[in-house]
Design an enzyme around this catalytic site. Sequence first.
Site, PDB file in Angstrom:
ATOM      1  N   GLY A 277       4.249 -94.056  10.038  1.00  0.00           N
ATOM      2  CA  GLY A 277       4.574 -93.734   8.647  1.00  0.00           C
ATOM      3  C   GLY A 277       4.034 -94.759   7.667  1.00  0.00           C
ATOM      4  O   GLY A 277       3.898 -94.462   6.475  1.00  0.00           O
TER       5      GLY A 277
ATOM      6  N   GLY B 161     -18.774 -68.730 -10.497  1.00  0.00           N
ATOM      7  CA  GLY B 161     -17.518 -69.439 -10.753  1.00  0.00           C
ATOM      8  C   GLY B 161     -17.720 -70.933 -10.842  1.00  0.00           C
ATOM      9  O   GLY B 161     -16.997 -71.641 -11.570  1.00  0.00           O
ATOM     10  N   ALA B 162     -18.729 -71.427 -10.116  1.00  0.00           N
ATOM     11  CA  ALA B 162     -18.969 -72.868 -10.125  1.00  0.00           C
ATOM     12  C   ALA B 162     -19.398 -73.340 -11.517  1.00  0.00           C
ATOM     13  O   ALA B 162     -19.137 -74.478 -11.908  1.00  0.00           O
ATOM     14  CB  ALA B 162     -20.003 -73.229  -9.075  1.00  0.00           C
TER      15      ALA B 162
HETATM   16  C1  HXC Z   1       7.861-106.558  15.467  1.00  0.00           C
HETATM   17  C2  HXC Z   1       5.691-106.822  16.117  1.00  0.00           C
HETATM   18  C3  HXC Z   1       5.402-105.478  15.786  1.00  0.00           C
HETATM   19  C4  HXC Z   1       6.467-104.668  15.265  1.00  0.00           C
HETATM   20  C5  HXC Z   1       3.608-106.371  16.513  1.00  0.00           C
HETATM   21  N1  HXC Z   1       4.548-107.332  16.585  1.00  0.00           N
HETATM   22  N2  HXC Z   1       4.114-105.236  16.045  1.00  0.00           N
HETATM   23  N3  HXC Z   1       6.904-107.346  15.953  1.00  0.00           N
HETATM   24  N4  HXC Z   1       7.674-105.266  15.133  1.00  0.00           N
HETATM   25  N5  HXC Z   1       6.271-103.416  14.901  1.00  0.00           N
HETATM   26  C6  HXC Z   1       4.378-108.708  17.007  1.00  0.00           C
HETATM   27  C7  HXC Z   1       4.104-108.845  18.498  1.00  0.00           C
HETATM   28  O1  HXC Z   1       5.327-108.897  19.183  1.00  0.00           O
HETATM   29  C8  HXC Z   1       3.377-110.165  18.528  1.00  0.00           C
HETATM   30  O2  HXC Z   1       4.296-111.197  18.399  1.00  0.00           O
HETATM   31  C9  HXC Z   1       2.571-110.152  17.253  1.00  0.00           C
HETATM   32  O3  HXC Z   1       3.202-109.198  16.407  1.00  0.00           O
HETATM   33  C10 HXC Z   1       1.148-109.725  17.454  1.00  0.00           C
HETATM   34  O4  HXC Z   1       1.141-108.545  18.213  1.00  0.00           O
HETATM   35  P1  HXC Z   1       0.170-108.333  19.456  1.00  0.00           P
HETATM   36  O5  HXC Z   1       0.609-107.099  20.134  1.00  0.00           O
HETATM   37  O6  HXC Z   1       0.084-109.599  20.248  1.00  0.00           O
HETATM   38  O7  HXC Z   1      -1.211-108.141  18.701  1.00  0.00           O
HETATM   39  P2  HXC Z   1      -2.369-107.126  19.029  1.00  0.00           P
HETATM   40  O8  HXC Z   1      -2.733-107.163  20.470  1.00  0.00           O
HETATM   41  O9  HXC Z   1      -3.436-107.401  18.042  1.00  0.00           O
HETATM   42  O10 HXC Z   1      -1.762-105.671  18.759  1.00  0.00           O
HETATM   43  C11 HXC Z   1      -1.335-105.340  17.461  1.00  0.00           C
HETATM   44  C12 HXC Z   1      -0.608-103.989  17.483  1.00  0.00           C
HETATM   45  C13 HXC Z   1       0.541-104.022  18.535  1.00  0.00           C
HETATM   46  C14 HXC Z   1      -1.610-102.901  17.846  1.00  0.00           C
HETATM   47  C15 HXC Z   1      -0.105-103.743  16.079  1.00  0.00           C
HETATM   48  O11 HXC Z   1       1.312-105.190  18.314  1.00  0.00           O
HETATM   49  C16 HXC Z   1       1.437-102.837  18.426  1.00  0.00           C
HETATM   50  O12 HXC Z   1       1.103-101.744  18.943  1.00  0.00           O
HETATM   51  N6  HXC Z   1       2.581-103.007  17.793  1.00  0.00           N
HETATM   52  C17 HXC Z   1       3.564-101.955  17.655  1.00  0.00           C
HETATM   53  C18 HXC Z   1       3.080-100.980  16.638  1.00  0.00           C
HETATM   54  C19 HXC Z   1       4.098 -99.912  16.380  1.00  0.00           C
HETATM   55  O13 HXC Z   1       4.304 -99.002  17.210  1.00  0.00           O
HETATM   56  N7  HXC Z   1       4.793-100.037  15.258  1.00  0.00           N
HETATM   57  C20 HXC Z   1       5.742 -99.100  14.843  1.00  0.00           C
HETATM   58  C21 HXC Z   1       4.954 -97.968  14.201  1.00  0.00           C
HETATM   59  S1  HXC Z   1       6.026 -96.758  13.605  1.00  0.00           S
HETATM   60  P3  HXC Z   1       4.042-112.663  18.982  1.00  0.00           P
HETATM   61  O14 HXC Z   1       5.309-113.377  18.751  1.00  0.00           O
HETATM   62  O15 HXC Z   1       3.693-112.484  20.421  1.00  0.00           O
HETATM   63  O16 HXC Z   1       2.922-113.232  18.193  1.00  0.00           O
HETATM   64  C22 HXC Z   1       6.262 -97.247  12.077  1.00  0.00           C
HETATM   65  C23 HXC Z   1       7.199 -96.364  11.381  1.00  0.00           C
HETATM   66  C24 HXC Z   1       7.107 -96.543   9.935  1.00  0.00           C
HETATM   67  O17 HXC Z   1       5.798 -98.179  11.611  1.00  0.00           O
HETATM   68  C25 HXC Z   1       7.976 -95.505   9.342  1.00  0.00           C
HETATM   69  C26 HXC Z   1       7.820 -95.369   7.901  1.00  0.00           C
HETATM   70  C27 HXC Z   1       8.448 -94.121   7.418  1.00  0.00           C
END
Ligand code: HXC
Length: 508
Positions: A170, A404-405
Amino acid sequence: MKDKINYYLKQINIAKEGGGKNRIDSQHKKGKLTARERIDILLDDNSFNEIGMFVKGKNINENEKELAILGDGVITGYGRINGYEVLIYSQDFTVYGGSLGEEHANKICKILDMAIKNKIPVIGLNDSGGARIQEGVAALGGYAEVFQRNVLASGVIPQVSAILGPCAGGAVYSPAMTDFIFMSEQTSYMFVTGPEVVKTVTHEDVDTEYLGGANTHTTKSGVADFSFDNEIIVLQELRRLFDFLPQSNTSEAKMKKFNDDTSKKIESLNTLVPEDKNKAYDIKELIVNVADEKDFLEVQKDYAKNIVIGFIRMEGYTIGVVANQPLALAGCLDINSSRKAARFVRFCDCFNIPLLTFVDVPGFLPGTDQEFNGIIKHGAKLLFAYAEATVPKVTLITRKAYGGAYDVMSSKHLRGDINYAWPTAEIAVMGAEGAAKIIYKSANEEILKDKIKEYEEKFSNPYIAASRGYIDEVIKPDITRIKLIDAFKILRNKKLKNPWKKHDNIPL
Ligand code: HXC
């Protein structure tokens, strides 16, 4: 006193370290800059004032409390771009992956509230893992608070997003509601669901780059407006765009000094339209030639190439340009080009940017693909956008304006203020051949040839439209820049109001 100042300086250093040296190194290794480095490049030197440096996340559980990091993963504040004020937030991937928790969201909301209240543009630099998992529904609520403010700010102040890392789920909807999206190539992506979910649900094998990278969004989906090789160019180009934009929907247009002749004749335009009616030419030749210093900032240049949109300046003032491009699909209007141009026309109208339209359009693209996907509704978007626009509208028909364009492309009938045509213009219901074949269905080849010629002589010209006042002036191509400058000058104080309404109901 000294102790207190030392403590204060130490806290600032801690805040500036974000998630620490290792995570900063890892950010650099990925070819990315840190949130603070990005702000430094984007803003005028020493103009940044930070707000909320000492904010800490409050929903971290008891065991992790000491891990709460100053700033909570987003740097917020205000500064200047070429002397003009701007509010900014920049997500810090080194802190919980730039994820958005409640305080992080509150900081962004504060910036958006300030932007709306003070009528200052806002720029968001996005680099985030999305909703902070540890904060659960508080993070989801935080996103919705940001979305709500993006909507309230829409049409009041320009909102610009740069995607410089992950932007998934989102979270994509905040940038999607802003006016322009920049992306950095190979280091950023946007999607609603990632490759793993896609694989489970649709069995498609895609990587993040193909699914939602800069190339995908600037060529296939049209979600992003600009993409560049690296972050430094993204930030420099963002500065360039900002230079064309007004501060708000009520501010004066920016005026940029220019070194160019306003009475310059451009001989090459006399031969821009080829003798052969079916031959293409590059409409961008015309755009750059009428622009001050040939400076044209093209928006969405790799998407729906049959229409060209972007900003130029004339006598220093920003003008929004929309132009059919004969080089792609013969300049036909289709679903994507209609949506692309409609959004741009509405942006310009929101922010009092006059519109210049160059017309060379053989009609709407035929076919089942277009009809089944709703060309009727999508084409109507562009018609709607032009018809409701109250900014100065100047139109020039270079060659074809069929069917129309013709109506849609900022015609006189849609309150075009000054409508020009070159002598090469053909304003008709359709091309001569198509018309003769319909009217003289049973005629033999020879008669048909004569009828095509007759139709061409009678209808394929600008003079019938000019005789009815639908064209104000037929002009020689070489004086086009002079004529356009005069037209926008006479329209500079234009005032036009649509009837009061809560809001319109554009065909979505
Ligand atoms: C808390 C998070 C986080 C999250 C990453 N981190 N995403 N912490 N909440 N959503 C933290 C990791 O734990 C890690 O901490 C640091 O950020 C870096 O992440 P890595 O995974 O080591 O980095 P990378 O390999 O570059 O991968 C990045 C990433 C992956 C692709 C973003 O972290 C990931 O898939 N994260 C989850 C994404 C996700 O599903 N989010 C929710 C989406 S749904 P440390 O301490 O080890 O440095 C959403 C809903 C929104 O957002 C709704 C709105 C209406």
